[in-house]
Design a protein around this motif. Structure first.
Motif, PDB file in Angstrom:
ATOM      1  N   VAL A 256      -6.152  -2.814  -2.472  1.00  0.00           N
ATOM      2  CA  VAL A 256      -5.627  -1.511  -2.047  1.00  0.00           C
ATOM      3  C   VAL A 256      -4.510  -1.700  -1.021  1.00  0.00           C
ATOM      4  CG1 VAL A 256      -6.180   0.655  -0.882  1.00  0.00           C
ATOM      5  CG2 VAL A 256      -7.743  -0.270  -2.595  1.00  0.00           C
ATOM      6  N   ALA A 257      -4.680  -2.660  -0.112  1.00  0.00           N
ATOM      7  CA  ALA A 257      -3.624  -2.951   0.857  1.00  0.00           C
ATOM      8  C   ALA A 257      -2.348  -3.375   0.148  1.00  0.00           C
ATOM      9  CB  ALA A 257      -4.088  -4.047   1.818  1.00  0.00           C
ATOM     10  N   HIS A 258      -2.494  -4.232  -0.852  1.00  0.00           N
ATOM     11  CA  HIS A 258      -1.341  -4.702  -1.628  1.00  0.00           C
ATOM     12  C   HIS A 258      -0.661  -3.545  -2.353  1.00  0.00           C
ATOM     13  CE1 HIS A 258       1.056  -7.159  -4.340  1.00  0.00           C
ATOM     14  NE2 HIS A 258       0.492  -6.560  -5.376  1.00  0.00           N
ATOM     15  N   PHE A 304      -9.233   7.647   6.094  1.00  0.00           N
ATOM     16  CA  PHE A 304      -7.817   7.991   6.072  1.00  0.00           C
ATOM     17  C   PHE A 304      -6.976   7.015   6.897  1.00  0.00           C
ATOM     18  CE2 PHE A 304     -10.071  11.997   5.336  1.00  0.00           C
ATOM     19  CZ  PHE A 304      -9.389  12.534   4.249  1.00  0.00           C
ATOM     20  N   PRO A 305      -6.855   5.758   6.468  1.00  0.00           N
ATOM     21  CA  PRO A 305      -5.958   4.855   7.194  1.00  0.00           C
ATOM     22  C   PRO A 305      -4.504   5.304   7.048  1.00  0.00           C
ATOM     23  CG  PRO A 305      -6.712   3.851   5.146  1.00  0.00           C
ATOM     24  CD  PRO A 305      -7.500   5.105   5.308  1.00  0.00           C
ATOM     25  N   SER A 306      -3.725   5.167   8.134  1.00  0.00           N
ATOM     26  CA  SER A 306      -2.323   5.583   8.136  1.00  0.00           C
ATOM     27  C   SER A 306      -1.454   4.506   8.763  1.00  0.00           C
ATOM     28  CB  SER A 306      -2.143   6.893   8.925  1.00  0.00           C
ATOM     29  OG  SER A 306      -2.777   7.969   8.288  1.00  0.00           O
ATOM     30  N   ALA A 307      -0.199   4.508   8.387  1.00  0.00           N
ATOM     31  CA  ALA A 307       0.774   3.583   8.976  1.00  0.00           C
ATOM     32  C   ALA A 307       2.165   4.116   8.716  1.00  0.00           C
ATOM     33  CB  ALA A 307       0.624   2.182   8.383  1.00  0.00           C
ATOM     34  N   THR A 308       3.116   3.685   9.525  1.00  0.00           N
ATOM     35  CA  THR A 308       4.504   3.977   9.203  1.00  0.00           C
ATOM     36  C   THR A 308       4.940   3.028   8.095  1.00  0.00           C
ATOM     37  OG1 THR A 308       5.415   2.418  10.804  1.00  0.00           O
ATOM     38  CG2 THR A 308       4.991   4.673  11.579  1.00  0.00           C
ATOM     39  N   ALA A 309       5.897   3.475   7.303  1.00  0.00           N
ATOM     40  CA  ALA A 309       6.396   2.627   6.217  1.00  0.00           C
ATOM     41  C   ALA A 309       6.952   1.324   6.767  1.00  0.00           C
ATOM     42  CB  ALA A 309       7.475   3.379   5.435  1.00  0.00           C
ATOM     43  N   LYS A 310       7.615   1.381   7.925  1.00  0.00           N
ATOM     44  CA  LYS A 310       8.202   0.190   8.540  1.00  0.00           C
ATOM     45  C   LYS A 310       7.135  -0.852   8.857  1.00  0.00           C
ATOM     46  CE  LYS A 310      10.700  -1.065  12.801  1.00  0.00           C
ATOM     47  NZ  LYS A 310       9.543  -1.617  13.527  1.00  0.00           N
ATOM     48  N   ASP A 311       6.047  -0.426   9.515  1.00  0.00           N
ATOM     49  CA  ASP A 311       4.988  -1.367   9.861  1.00  0.00           C
ATOM     50  C   ASP A 311       4.290  -1.902   8.618  1.00  0.00           C
ATOM     51  OD1 ASP A 311       5.520  -1.096  12.535  1.00  0.00           O
ATOM     52  OD2 ASP A 311       3.932   0.376  12.910  1.00  0.00           O
ATOM     53  N   PRO A 316       2.322  -8.376   7.914  1.00  0.00           N
ATOM     54  CA  PRO A 316       1.697  -9.098   6.795  1.00  0.00           C
ATOM     55  C   PRO A 316       0.640  -8.256   6.090  1.00  0.00           C
ATOM     56  CG  PRO A 316       0.877  -9.916   8.893  1.00  0.00           C
ATOM     57  CD  PRO A 316       2.019  -8.990   9.218  1.00  0.00           C
ATOM     58  N   LEU A 317       0.208  -8.744   4.936  1.00  0.00           N
ATOM     59  CA  LEU A 317      -0.809  -8.048   4.143  1.00  0.00           C
ATOM     60  C   LEU A 317      -2.075  -7.790   4.953  1.00  0.00           C
ATOM     61  CD1 LEU A 317      -1.738  -6.995   1.331  1.00  0.00           C
ATOM     62  CD2 LEU A 317      -2.517  -9.327   0.846  1.00  0.00           C
ATOM     63  N   SER A 318      -2.406  -8.707   5.839  1.00  0.00           N
ATOM     64  CA  SER A 318      -3.620  -8.555   6.649  1.00  0.00           C
ATOM     65  C   SER A 318      -3.579  -7.309   7.528  1.00  0.00           C
ATOM     66  CB  SER A 318      -3.830  -9.788   7.525  1.00  0.00           C
ATOM     67  OG  SER A 318      -2.699 -10.012   8.356  1.00  0.00           O
ATOM     68  N   ALA A 321      -4.712  -4.524   5.273  1.00  0.00           N
ATOM     69  CA  ALA A 321      -6.127  -4.735   4.946  1.00  0.00           C
ATOM     70  C   ALA A 321      -7.017  -4.365   6.122  1.00  0.00           C
ATOM     71  CB  ALA A 321      -6.358  -6.184   4.530  1.00  0.00           C
ATOM     72  N   LYS A 322      -6.581  -4.702   7.336  1.00  0.00           N
ATOM     73  CA  LYS A 322      -7.374  -4.368   8.534  1.00  0.00           C
ATOM     74  C   LYS A 322      -7.420  -2.854   8.767  1.00  0.00           C
ATOM     75  CE  LYS A 322      -8.112  -5.673  13.363  1.00  0.00           C
ATOM     76  NZ  LYS A 322      -8.483  -4.318  13.812  1.00  0.00           N
ATOM     77  N   LEU A 323      -6.286  -2.186   8.549  1.00  0.00           N
ATOM     78  CA  LEU A 323      -6.283  -0.728   8.685  1.00  0.00           C
ATOM     79  C   LEU A 323      -7.307  -0.102   7.742  1.00  0.00           C
ATOM     80  CD1 LEU A 323      -2.464   0.125   8.857  1.00  0.00           C
ATOM     81  CD2 LEU A 323      -4.117   0.237  10.733  1.00  0.00           C
ATOM     82  N   ILE A 324      -7.345  -0.585   6.517  1.00  0.00           N
ATOM     83  CA  ILE A 324      -8.281  -0.056   5.520  1.00  0.00           C
ATOM     84  C   ILE A 324      -9.713  -0.385   5.917  1.00  0.00           C
ATOM     85  CG2 ILE A 324      -9.040  -0.307   3.119  1.00  0.00           C
ATOM     86  CD1 ILE A 324      -6.008  -0.807   2.471  1.00  0.00           C
ATOM     87  N   HIS A 325      -9.958  -1.646   6.277  1.00  0.00           N
ATOM     88  CA  HIS A 325     -11.308  -2.065   6.661  1.00  0.00           C
ATOM     89  C   HIS A 325     -11.827  -1.240   7.837  1.00  0.00           C
ATOM     90  CE1 HIS A 325     -14.673  -4.795   7.471  1.00  0.00           C
ATOM     91  NE2 HIS A 325     -14.351  -4.665   8.748  1.00  0.00           N
ATOM     92  N   ASP A 326     -11.009  -1.069   8.865  1.00  0.00           N
ATOM     93  CA  ASP A 326     -11.447  -0.346  10.066  1.00  0.00           C
ATOM     94  C   ASP A 326     -11.693   1.130   9.766  1.00  0.00           C
ATOM     95  OD1 ASP A 326     -11.198  -2.726  11.400  1.00  0.00           O
ATOM     96  OD2 ASP A 326      -9.346  -2.199  12.456  1.00  0.00           O
ATOM     97  N   ALA A 327     -10.826   1.741   8.968  1.00  0.00           N
ATOM     98  CA  ALA A 327     -10.986   3.164   8.660  1.00  0.00           C
ATOM     99  C   ALA A 327     -12.241   3.415   7.841  1.00  0.00           C
ATOM    100  CB  ALA A 327      -9.750   3.675   7.914  1.00  0.00           C
TER     101      ALA A 327
END
Length: 435
Positions: A256-258, A304-311, A316-318, A321-327
């Motif tokens: 999902v992160a990928h 509901f993990p979120s991020a800016t497109a830039k970040d 890195p992929l991790s 993945a961490k945003l998803i895991h933590d959420a």
């Protein structure tokens, strides 16, 4: 496609039938916040396959155990519109045939042609529908639609397995757990998390979906991507190599992160634009005490993990993945119980409505993930063996992804990803990149 017949079939009871007076089951707080729409799946079976009469008889037997499907949605005596009447009015059973071999339309790709393999989902009163389509080679396709208000993916897949058991003359095992009254608020209730904006919203922006439907959906392509087990292993290794711990991320988290990163790149989002994932989380194993996996109904909330497109792109992929895991980790027992308290005590009082919107055609710049990786869909055996193809029907909702195990049975995964046509070429170029 030739439709041979269309009729309503009702449960058949062995032993004492239920009382003739229709009873009803109130929808739970989890039922009320899910999608008010039918979902459709497609199964393909090689010959030899059982006759339609055997499939119909097995369905009628399974409906006697899963009575909700043969009922109807409606209002109770108090005017509550959210109940399932256990009135045995039945489900739709359609028989169809095609004057060609299944090989001529294989592989089944996500396109409008899939819509002919299951009953229409528009204006349906039945809570469940089945279409059996026969091909000249002896192959059989089973198209299945079910109202999401009645049951989530886990519960629906349990029913499908039970239907197969009944067709084979077996006892249905396990027996479903039907009690939807187990989600009572605590005394006093505790609202420990923010549920406005997550499961509920205060108002809905009215949109004339019908007037833009052809324009929007005509420009959306549902692209199927096959990720081999070798690719997934490399992806997990890449995500885990830089996470700073000894813990590795799951296949789901890394894939999902990928995809989140790849779709964000393909969409060419602005660097400071925020993109959010909506990820279903099964509450059966998260609530304490645990709710049986046999629970029949909806028991899903969302992370509901979120991020800016830039970040998202430059980290890195991790990072993703961490945003998803933590959420996902935060949607735990405490979160589920806080939701139960809020939904029971505040949602109606404040006239809140669900954020889940089945009529939305575009999720841009966000994404939604439906993971069917752990559901026993490939165990649906009507008597001639397990399916060799299983897939969702055609859902051209931009950004709404489906993940399911491939029929190879080797740990590979198929992803169905609806994108705007203009973003598809870019996505194809990067979807297999490990950069």
């Amino acid at each position: 496609m030739k439709q041979e017949s269309s009729r309503v079939v009702k449960p058949i009871y062995e032993g004492t039938p239920p009382p003739s007076t229709p009873s009803y089951i109130p929808l739970s707080v989890f039922d009320k916040v899910t999608y008010d729409d039918h979902m459709a799946v497609i199964y393909a079976y090689r010959p030899p396959t059982p006759p339609n009469a055997a499939l119909e008889l097995g369905l009628r037997k399974a409906l006697a155990v899963y009575r909700e499907w043969a009922g109807r949605l409606g209002k109770n005596d108090d005017g509550d519109p959210a109940v399932i009447f256990l009135n045995d009015k039945g489900v739709r059973f359609v028989e169809a045939s095609v004057d060609c071999t299944l090989d001529r339309v294989m592989p089944l790709k996500p396109s409008t042609s899939l819509l002919a393999l299951h009953p229409s989902m528009k204006g349906v009163v039945e809570l469940l529908q089945v279409q059996i389509t026969r091909f000249t080679c002896g192959s059989m396709v089973v198209g299945f639609t079910a109202n999401h208000l009645v049951a989530d993916g886990q519960a629906t897949s349990n029913f499908l397995v039970a239907w197969g058991q009944a067709c084979r003359g077996l006892e249905i095992d396990p027996i479903p757990f039907h009690d939807r009254d187990i989600f009572s608020p605590r005394d006093p209730p505790r609202f420990e998390f923010q549920h406005r904006g997550a499961e509920f919203m205060t108002n809905k922006i009215k949109k004339d979906y019908a007037s833009v439907d052809n324009i929007i959906r005509g420009d959306i392509v549902v692209h199927k991507v096959h990720f081999s087990s070798e690719f997934l292993t490399k992806l997990k290794a890449k995500a885990s190599a830089k996470n700073g711990t000894t813990k590795s991320y799951s296949t789901f988290e890394t894939l999902v992160a990928h995809l989140w990163r790849a779709v964000t790149k393909a969409r060419s989002l602005g660097g400071f634009e925020t993109t959010t994932l909506r990820i279903s989380v099964n509450g059966r194993t998260r609530l304490n005490p645990r709710v049986p996996m046999e629970y029949f109904g909806n028991l899903v909330l969302w992370a509901f993990p979120s991020a800016t497109a830039k970040d998202l792109i430059h980290e890195p992929l991790s990072y993703a993945a961490k945003l998803i895991h933590d959420a996902v980790s935060k949607v735990n027992n405490n979160y589920f119980k806080s939701f139960i308290d809020f939904a029971n005590c505040k949602a109606e009082e404040e006239a809140l409505i669900p954020t889940a919107d089945a009529n939305k055609s575009i999720l841009f710049p966000n994404l939604e993930v439906h993971s069917w990786l752990r559901f026993p869909f490939y165990d649906v055996n009507f008597g001639g063996g397990c399916p060799y193809i299983f897939m969702p029907s055609y859902f051209p909702i931009e950004g709404c992804m489906f993940l399911l195990p491939s029929f190879f049975g080797d740990g590979s995964i198929d992803a169905f990803i609806p994108l705007f046509q203009e973003n598809l070429a870019s996505f194809k170029q990067i979807c297999y990149s490990l950069d």
